[in-house]
Design a protein around this motif. Structure first.
Motif, PDB file in Angstrom:
ATOM      1  N   SER A 103      68.988  85.987 -19.123  1.00 42.70           N
ATOM      2  CA  SER A 103      69.607  85.014 -18.214  1.00 42.70           C
ATOM      3  C   SER A 103      68.974  85.032 -16.823  1.00 42.70           C
ATOM      4  O   SER A 103      69.114  84.078 -16.056  1.00 42.70           O
ATOM      5  N   ILE A 104      68.298  86.127 -16.483  1.00 44.06           N
ATOM      6  CA  ILE A 104      67.545  86.215 -15.223  1.00 44.06           C
ATOM      7  C   ILE A 104      66.170  86.795 -15.543  1.00 44.06           C
ATOM      8  O   ILE A 104      66.065  87.846 -16.174  1.00 44.06           O
ATOM      9  N   VAL A 105      65.121  86.101 -15.114  1.00 41.58           N
ATOM     10  CA  VAL A 105      63.756  86.605 -15.284  1.00 41.58           C
ATOM     11  C   VAL A 105      63.113  86.636 -13.904  1.00 41.58           C
ATOM     12  O   VAL A 105      63.005  85.604 -13.234  1.00 41.58           O
ATOM     13  N   VAL A 106      62.699  87.826 -13.484  1.00 40.52           N
ATOM     14  CA  VAL A 106      62.237  88.018 -12.106  1.00 40.52           C
ATOM     15  C   VAL A 106      60.847  88.648 -12.100  1.00 40.52           C
ATOM     16  O   VAL A 106      60.495  89.428 -12.986  1.00 40.52           O
ATOM     17  N   SER A 107      60.050  88.296 -11.109  1.00 41.17           N
ATOM     18  CA  SER A 107      58.797  88.991 -10.857  1.00 41.17           C
ATOM     19  C   SER A 107      58.612  89.128  -9.350  1.00 41.17           C
ATOM     20  O   SER A 107      58.667  88.138  -8.630  1.00 41.17           O
ATOM     21  N   GLU A 156      69.170  92.903  -1.773  1.00 44.06           N
ATOM     22  CA  GLU A 156      70.490  92.254  -1.859  1.00 44.06           C
ATOM     23  C   GLU A 156      70.353  90.731  -1.860  1.00 44.06           C
ATOM     24  O   GLU A 156      71.170  90.010  -2.439  1.00 44.06           O
ATOM     25  N   LYS A 157      69.279  90.239  -1.238  1.00 46.88           N
ATOM     26  CA  LYS A 157      69.029  88.788  -1.220  1.00 46.88           C
ATOM     27  C   LYS A 157      68.732  88.286  -2.637  1.00 46.88           C
ATOM     28  O   LYS A 157      69.199  87.212  -3.048  1.00 46.88           O
ATOM     29  N   LEU A 158      67.989  89.072  -3.414  1.00 45.47           N
ATOM     30  CA  LEU A 158      67.667  88.683  -4.786  1.00 45.47           C
ATOM     31  C   LEU A 158      68.910  88.692  -5.673  1.00 45.47           C
ATOM     32  O   LEU A 158      69.081  87.818  -6.529  1.00 45.47           O
ATOM     33  N   ILE A 159      69.767  89.665  -5.461  1.00 49.44           N
ATOM     34  CA  ILE A 159      71.023  89.733  -6.218  1.00 49.44           C
ATOM     35  C   ILE A 159      71.882  88.510  -5.899  1.00 49.44           C
ATOM     36  O   ILE A 159      72.458  87.874  -6.790  1.00 49.44           O
ATOM     37  N   SER A 160      71.955  88.173  -4.627  1.00 50.36           N
ATOM     38  CA  SER A 160      72.776  87.039  -4.185  1.00 50.36           C
ATOM     39  C   SER A 160      72.226  85.711  -4.712  1.00 50.36           C
ATOM     40  O   SER A 160      72.982  84.878  -5.219  1.00 50.36           O
ATOM     41  N   ILE A 161      70.917  85.514  -4.608  1.00 47.81           N
ATOM     42  CA  ILE A 161      70.286  84.257  -5.042  1.00 47.81           C
ATOM     43  C   ILE A 161      70.538  84.001  -6.530  1.00 47.81           C
ATOM     44  O   ILE A 161      70.803  82.873  -6.949  1.00 47.81           O
ATOM     45  N   THR A 162      70.459  85.053  -7.337  1.00 46.53           N
ATOM     46  CA  THR A 162      70.602  84.908  -8.787  1.00 46.53           C
ATOM     47  C   THR A 162      72.057  84.975  -9.246  1.00 46.53           C
ATOM     48  O   THR A 162      72.334  84.761 -10.433  1.00 46.53           O
ATOM     49  N   SER A 163      72.982  85.274  -8.309  1.00 44.55           N
ATOM     50  CA  SER A 163      74.402  85.463  -8.665  1.00 44.55           C
ATOM     51  C   SER A 163      74.536  86.473  -9.809  1.00 44.55           C
ATOM     52  O   SER A 163      75.327  86.282 -10.748  1.00 44.55           O
ATOM     53  N   ALA A 164      73.757  87.545  -9.736  1.00 48.22           N
ATOM     54  CA  ALA A 164      73.723  88.544 -10.800  1.00 48.22           C
ATOM     55  C   ALA A 164      75.098  89.154 -11.033  1.00 48.22           C
ATOM     56  O   ALA A 164      75.799  89.519 -10.091  1.00 48.22           O
ATOM     57  N   SER A 165      75.483  89.256 -12.317  1.00 47.57           N
ATOM     58  CA  SER A 165      76.791  89.820 -12.665  1.00 47.57           C
ATOM     59  C   SER A 165      76.675  90.602 -13.978  1.00 47.57           C
ATOM     60  O   SER A 165      75.625  90.607 -14.626  1.00 47.57           O
ATOM     61  N   LYS A 166      77.779  91.212 -14.385  1.00 48.91           N
ATOM     62  CA  LYS A 166      77.782  92.074 -15.571  1.00 48.91           C
ATOM     63  C   LYS A 166      77.528  91.314 -16.879  1.00 48.91           C
ATOM     64  O   LYS A 166      77.332  91.936 -17.921  1.00 48.91           O
ATOM     65  N   LYS A 167      77.527  90.011 -16.839  1.00 43.90           N
ATOM     66  CA  LYS A 167      77.229  89.263 -18.068  1.00 43.90           C
ATOM     67  C   LYS A 167      75.731  88.972 -18.217  1.00 43.90           C
ATOM     68  O   LYS A 167      75.307  88.425 -19.230  1.00 43.90           O
ATOM     69  N   ASP A 168      74.930  89.337 -17.229  1.00 42.01           N
ATOM     70  CA  ASP A 168      73.504  88.995 -17.234  1.00 42.01           C
ATOM     71  C   ASP A 168      72.639  90.059 -17.908  1.00 42.01           C
ATOM     72  O   ASP A 168      72.846  91.263 -17.737  1.00 42.01           O
ATOM     73  N   LYS A 169      71.627  89.560 -18.629  1.00 43.14           N
ATOM     74  CA  LYS A 169      70.540  90.398 -19.128  1.00 43.14           C
ATOM     75  C   LYS A 169      69.283  89.969 -18.387  1.00 43.14           C
ATOM     76  O   LYS A 169      68.949  88.790 -18.361  1.00 43.14           O
ATOM     77  N   VAL A 170      68.607  90.941 -17.812  1.00 42.00           N
ATOM     78  CA  VAL A 170      67.519  90.672 -16.869  1.00 42.00           C
ATOM     79  C   VAL A 170      66.191  91.174 -17.422  1.00 42.00           C
ATOM     80  O   VAL A 170      66.124  92.234 -18.044  1.00 42.00           O
ATOM     81  N   LEU A 171      65.133  90.413 -17.165  1.00 37.41           N
ATOM     82  CA  LEU A 171      63.769  90.864 -17.439  1.00 37.41           C
ATOM     83  C   LEU A 171      63.010  90.911 -16.126  1.00 37.41           C
ATOM     84  O   LEU A 171      62.975  89.930 -15.385  1.00 37.41           O
ATOM     85  N   ASP A 172      62.397  92.055 -15.845  1.00 35.87           N
ATOM     86  CA  ASP A 172      61.590  92.239 -14.639  1.00 35.87           C
ATOM     87  C   ASP A 172      60.122  92.326 -15.054  1.00 35.87           C
ATOM     88  O   ASP A 172      59.697  93.284 -15.704  1.00 35.87           O
TER      89      ASP A 172
END
Length: 252
Positions: free
Chosen positions: A110-114, A32-48
Motif C-alpha cells: 500500500s506504500i512504496v517508497v524510495s 516524520e514528514k514521510l509518515i505524515s504524507i503517506t498517512s501510514a497506519s497499522k493497516k499498511d504494508k510498505v516496500l522500501d
C-alpha cells in the motif's frame, strides 16, 4: 554504462560506506514528514526500494503492519538489521535484490517508497514503473531525493560523481515530473526540506576519487551557489544544504 559493472560499483561503494552512512545525523531528518504524507497506519504494508541501512524502513515499521526493505548491498542490510535490533522491531523483512526487476506480485504493497536511491539508478523510469506495478490501487508511491533546477544539475552531478563514483545523475525538478508522467501517475504532489551536512562529516563518510578537488570545488561555491547546495561557512567550518524534494502520488 554496463549494468553489471554499475551494480558492482554500487555494492563496492556502499559496502565501504555502510558503517558511516547511518552515523550522519541528517540522514534521519524529516522522517516524520514521510509518515505524515503517506498517512501510514497499522493497516499498511510498505516496500522500501534501495533501503540502504534501513533508516526509512525502521521508521515506517514503527507505524505500519509490515515493511520489506530491498537493497543490493549486503553490508547495508547488515547495518539495517542492527538498526532494527536497536528499535526492537519485529515487523521487517530484508531482501537482497534488483530494484529494476522487483521480485513481488502486482498490487502487493500500500506504500512504496524510495529515498536517496534514484540518483544511483541507470534506468529510473524502469524503477518507478516497477514501484507503480507493485503498489496497490489507491496506494501511495513516494520518491525522495536531491532535485535541483535544470540550471544547477550539471555542476552538482560533477561534484557528486567525484564524491561517489556510483552516482549516475541527480534528476532535475522537470525530469522528475516527466518521469512520473511517463509512468502514468496523474496528480503528483511535492514537498521539500533542506538537509544540512558538515563538509568534514560528509568527506569522512565518502570515498571521493579526488578529495582535494572536491573540497576546493565546494569551498569555492560559498556565496556563489553554482552547485545548488547553498554552501555556507561558519567559524571556518563549511556546511552543505542539500535540497531534498519529495514526490508522491496515489496509484491510479
Amino acid at each position: 554504462m554496463d549494468t553489471k559493472k554499475h551494480n558492482e560499483n554500487i555494492v563496492e561503494q556502499f559496502s565501504k560506506q555502510a558503517s558511516g552512512y547511518s552515523a550522519i545525523t541528517s540522514h534521519s531528518d524529516a522522517l516524520e514528514k514521510l509518515i505524515s504524507i503517506t498517512s501510514a497506519s497499522k493497516k499498511d504494508k510498505v516496500l522500501d526500494i534501495a533501503c540502504g541501512s534501513g533508516i526509512v524502513s525502521c521508521e515506517f515499521a514503527k507505524h505500519t503492519n509490515h515493511v520489506t526493505g530491498i537493497d543490493m548491498t549486503q553490508g547495508m542490510l547488515d547495518e539495517a538489521k542492527k538498526l532494527q535490533t536497536k528499535f526492537n522491531l519485529k515487523n521487517l523483512t530484508w531482501q537482497i535484490g534488483d530494484v529494476e526487476n522487483l521480485p513481488y506480485e502486482d498490487n502487493s504493497f500500500s506504500i512504496v517508497v524510495s529515498r536517496f536511491g534514484f540518483h544511483h539508478f541507470l534506468n529510473p523510469l524502469k524503477v518507478l514503473s516497477e514501484m507503480k506495478r507493485v503498489c496497490k490501487p489507491d496506494g501511495v508511491v513516494i520518491v525522495v531525493d536531491v532535485s535541483l533546477p535544470d540550471t544547477k544539475i550539471k555542476k552538482y552531478n560533477e561534484m557528486e560523481r567525484n564524491r561517489d563514483c556510483s552516482h549516475v545523475a541527480a534528476l532535475s525538478l522537470t525530469e522528475f515530473y516527466r518521469l512520473f508522467e511517463k509512468v502514468g501517475f496523474k496528480n503528483v504532489n511535492t514537498d521539500f526540506y533542506s538537509m544540512k551536512i558538515g563538509l568534514n562529516e560528509q568527506l569522512e563518510a565518502s570515498f571521493p576519487s579526488n578529495p582535494i578537488a572536491l573540497k576546493d570545488m565546494i569551498v569555492a561555491d560559498v556565496g556563489v551557489d553554482d552547485l545548488g547546495i547553498n554552501v555556507t561557512e561558519i567559524n571556518s567550518e563549511y556546511f552543505l544544504h542539500y535540497p531534498i524534494q519529495i514526490f508522491f502520488a496515489k496509484n491510479n
